[in-house]
Design a protein around this motif. Structure first.
Motif, PDB file in Angstrom:
ATOM      1  N   GLU A 166       0.839  -1.200   0.000  1.00 49.55           N
ATOM      2  CA  GLU A 166       0.000   0.000   0.000  1.00 49.55           C
ATOM      3  C   GLU A 166       0.871   1.247   0.000  1.00 49.55           C
ATOM      4  N   ARG A 167       1.943   1.210   0.814  1.00 46.91           N
ATOM      5  CA  ARG A 167       2.867   2.353   0.849  1.00 46.91           C
ATOM      6  C   ARG A 167       3.464   2.593  -0.531  1.00 46.91           C
ATOM      7  N   GLU A 169      -4.812  -0.962  -2.744  1.00 52.07           N
ATOM      8  CA  GLU A 169      -5.524  -0.148  -1.750  1.00 52.07           C
ATOM      9  C   GLU A 169      -6.474  -1.033  -0.973  1.00 52.07           C
ATOM     10  N   ASP A 182       2.556   9.077  -5.723  1.00 52.84           N
ATOM     11  CA  ASP A 182       1.184   9.523  -5.497  1.00 52.84           C
ATOM     12  C   ASP A 182       0.422   9.688  -6.810  1.00 52.84           C
ATOM     13  N   ASP A 218      -4.448  11.847  -4.303  1.00 48.47           N
ATOM     14  CA  ASP A 218      -3.735  11.400  -3.102  1.00 48.47           C
ATOM     15  C   ASP A 218      -3.332  12.598  -2.252  1.00 48.47           C
ATOM     16  N   ALA A 241      -1.203  11.571   9.622  1.00 48.67           N
ATOM     17  CA  ALA A 241      -1.212  10.380   8.760  1.00 48.67           C
ATOM     18  C   ALA A 241      -2.438   9.529   9.066  1.00 48.67           C
ATOM     19  N   ARG A 284       0.104   8.658   2.614  1.00 47.91           N
ATOM     20  CA  ARG A 284       1.191   7.685   2.652  1.00 47.91           C
ATOM     21  C   ARG A 284       2.564   8.338   2.436  1.00 47.91           C
ATOM     22  N   THR A 285       2.585   9.629   2.120  1.00 45.41           N
ATOM     23  CA  THR A 285       3.831  10.287   1.756  1.00 45.41           C
ATOM     24  C   THR A 285       3.964  11.612   2.492  1.00 45.41           C
ATOM     25  N   GLU A 289       3.624   4.389  10.957  1.00 42.49           N
ATOM     26  CA  GLU A 289       2.443   4.821  10.187  1.00 42.49           C
ATOM     27  C   GLU A 289       2.532   4.414   8.723  1.00 42.49           C
ATOM     28  N   ASN A 290       3.566   3.650   8.397  1.00 39.97           N
ATOM     29  CA  ASN A 290       3.746   3.151   7.025  1.00 39.97           C
ATOM     30  C   ASN A 290       3.824   4.283   5.995  1.00 39.97           C
ATOM     31  N   LEU A 291       4.690   5.257   6.285  1.00 39.79           N
ATOM     32  CA  LEU A 291       4.845   6.418   5.404  1.00 39.79           C
ATOM     33  C   LEU A 291       6.166   6.348   4.647  1.00 39.79           C
TER      34      LEU A 291
END
Ligand SMILES: Cc1ncc(COP(=O)(O)O)c(C=O)c1O
Length: 485
Positions: free
Chosen positions: A66-67, A72, A205, A209, A251, A257-258, A288-290
């Motif tokens: 997903e990152r 999704e 992105d 997004d 987030a 995600r970014t 946070e999986n960023l």
């Protein structure tokens, strides 16, 4: 009845962490067309059973995918393969680029006509490197460029979008100076930091997004976001830069995600994030999986800055820099150092945008990097910037953060009563162009400060004159300075 799996990855040839191997296999199968957009992936439990891994491993793998923008997840429905990154044509948005003076770096530097210095003004509005050094910085890279016809023929042709190996290797050597352990294959040459950010954000992105940014952010990123339909979400900062707790909260709330950050000599605040803050942001990005997009365009001006985010976790942070401020903005050469999974997508974004970066420009950059001229030019800029900072600190009541002794600019907090826009207008009326703090806020709000760039004016004497006018304006009450209407 056991679930019929829509996809089972082949992990036999994949070593390393299992979750990453699953995410890599997913990426490979999407690329090869085996997994078309819209495919619903197996449930976490079913895939875990099939692969003989824990449910947590599959959850982490899907999170990683997903990152990377591959899938999704919709609560209650499952995880689906996302549509591929749109082709170049889909990215072309109607709407003209900013209509500014093409000779002014502010076309992108500040994204607005109100910040362009009219002819004849003392220009404190553009973060230009000292102009007197530009020709001398470039010349050694041009010498002998035409001596080898074979080489010239090679450079004259189309190139891979990811860059020629020797140019990527030169980029790796350049970013190594800033504490990054990079191999040529981690590097994508780009057209300046702006080109790099555009390609990276394009790769990460899609339109619609969200991108996490600081409340004060360099306007070039606002511009990319507008052009690409990316929405900005602001994150609070303090005296050490972006706050990790605010990043986590934003987030979670937004699902972004970014995040985009300038950890060293932030433009405009001049903050350099200390080690602990960088570590905490990396921790937050993991939790946070960023993916963090790190702009290090001013790193060369800092005296031994903390290691970049991308050195702390090369898989979480994408590093973007250029030779614009240390050699010459007109060279338009920059480098992205990215995690392996992102490199092909950045190259695709470069291809969609400009096919490739001119190999001629990269050849000049490589020559400058290899014989030490780029470093010498950077050192000369830093020395001049330090001298100009001293002038600013002598003439103005500036309180710059520690570590900004050689920054190209100062961030001037205005006395109570002044609005950034009225101060900017008043300064212009007196012949000095400065940048209103409103240009750095995505919402156009007033931070009660202006940015003064110290390097754009041709010499220190003109800088003293311009700063003297600003100092005089600061002494006046706003209502006394403003014309009666
Ligand atoms: C923070 C920041 N990032 C990127 C850029 C654009 O740099 P380049 O000329 O390398 O595209 C600038 C230019 O002022 C900047 O201040």
């Amino acid at each position: 009845m056991p679930e019929r799996l829509t996809w089972t990855p082949d992990l036999t040839a994949r070593s390393g962490a299992r979750y990453r191997a699953i995410a890599d296999a997913l990426a490979g199968d999407i690329d090869s067309g085996r997994l078309p957009a819209g495919t619903r992936l197996p449930t976490h439990r079913a895939l875990a059973r099939a692969l003989d891994v824990t449910v947590g491993t599959v959850t982490r793998a899907y999170g990683e995918a997903e990152r990377r923008g591959l899938v999704e997840a919709t609560v209650g429905r499952g995880t689906f393969v996302r549509a591929a990154t749109p082709e170049a044509a889909d990215w072309t948005r109607p709407g003209a680029p900013p209509t500014t003076d093409p000779d002014s770096a502010l076309c992108l530097e500040d994204c607005g006509t109100e910040n362009v210095a009219p002819q004849g003004q003392i220009d404190l509005s553009v973060n230009y490197p000292a102009r007197a050094f530009l020709a001398g910085a470039l010349q050694p890279g041009l010498v002998g460029l035409d001596a080898d016809a074979g080489r010239l023929t090679a450079l004259a042709g189309y190139q891979p979008s990811v860059g020629r190996p020797e140019h990527r290797a030169a980029g790796a050597r350049w970013v190594a100076r800033f504490g990054l352990d990079a191999r040529a294959r981690d590097i994508v040459p780009v057209h300046g930091t702006q080109g790099g950010l555009t390609a990276v954000l394009h790769a990460l992105d899609r339109p619609g997004d969200l991108l996490l940014v600081e409340e004060l952010t360099w306007p070039g990123v606002h511009y990319i976001a507008r052009q690409h339909g990316i929405r900005l979400v602001t994150v609070a900062s303090d005296a050490q830069g972006m706050r990790p707790d605010a990043l986590a909260e934003a987030a979670r709330r937004s699902g972004a995600r970014t995040a985009y950050l300038v950890p060293t000599l932030h433009n405009p605040s001049n903050v350099t994030m200390p080690d602990a803050r960088r570590d905490a942001l990396i921790e937050t990005a993991r939790a946070e999986n960023l993916t963090l997009v790190e702009d290090d365009i001013y790193g060369f001006l800092a005296d031994s800055p903390p290691a970049p985010l991308a050195a702390r976790d090369p898989d979480r942070a994408v590093y973007v820099t250029s030779l614009s401020k240390c050699v010459a903005p007109g060279l338009r050469v920059g480098f992205v150092k990215a995690p392996e999974w992102l490199v092909p997508r950045i190259a695709q974004a470069v291809a969609a945008d400009t096919l490739m970066v001119s190999a001629l420009l990269l050849e000049i950059a490589m020559k400058l990097i290899d014989v030490g001229h780029a470093q010498a030019a950077a050192d000369a800029q830093r020395r001049e910037a330090a001298a100009r900072q001293q002038i600013a600190r002598r003439l103005l009541p500036v309180r710059e953060p520690e570590g900004a002794e050689a920054s190209f600019h100062v961030w001037l907090q205005l006395p109570e009563g002044w609005r950034a826009s009225s101060f900017t207008a008043e300064a212009r009326a007196r012949g000095v162009a400065v940048t209103s703090g409103t240009a750095f806020r995505a919402d156009g709000g007033d931070p009660g400060a202006v940015r003064l760039c110290l390097s754009a004016v041709p010499d220190r004497a003109q800088l003293e004159t311009g700063l003297g006018i600003i100092a005089d304006l600061l002494e006046r009450r706003p209502e006394a300075a403003m014309p009666m209407v």
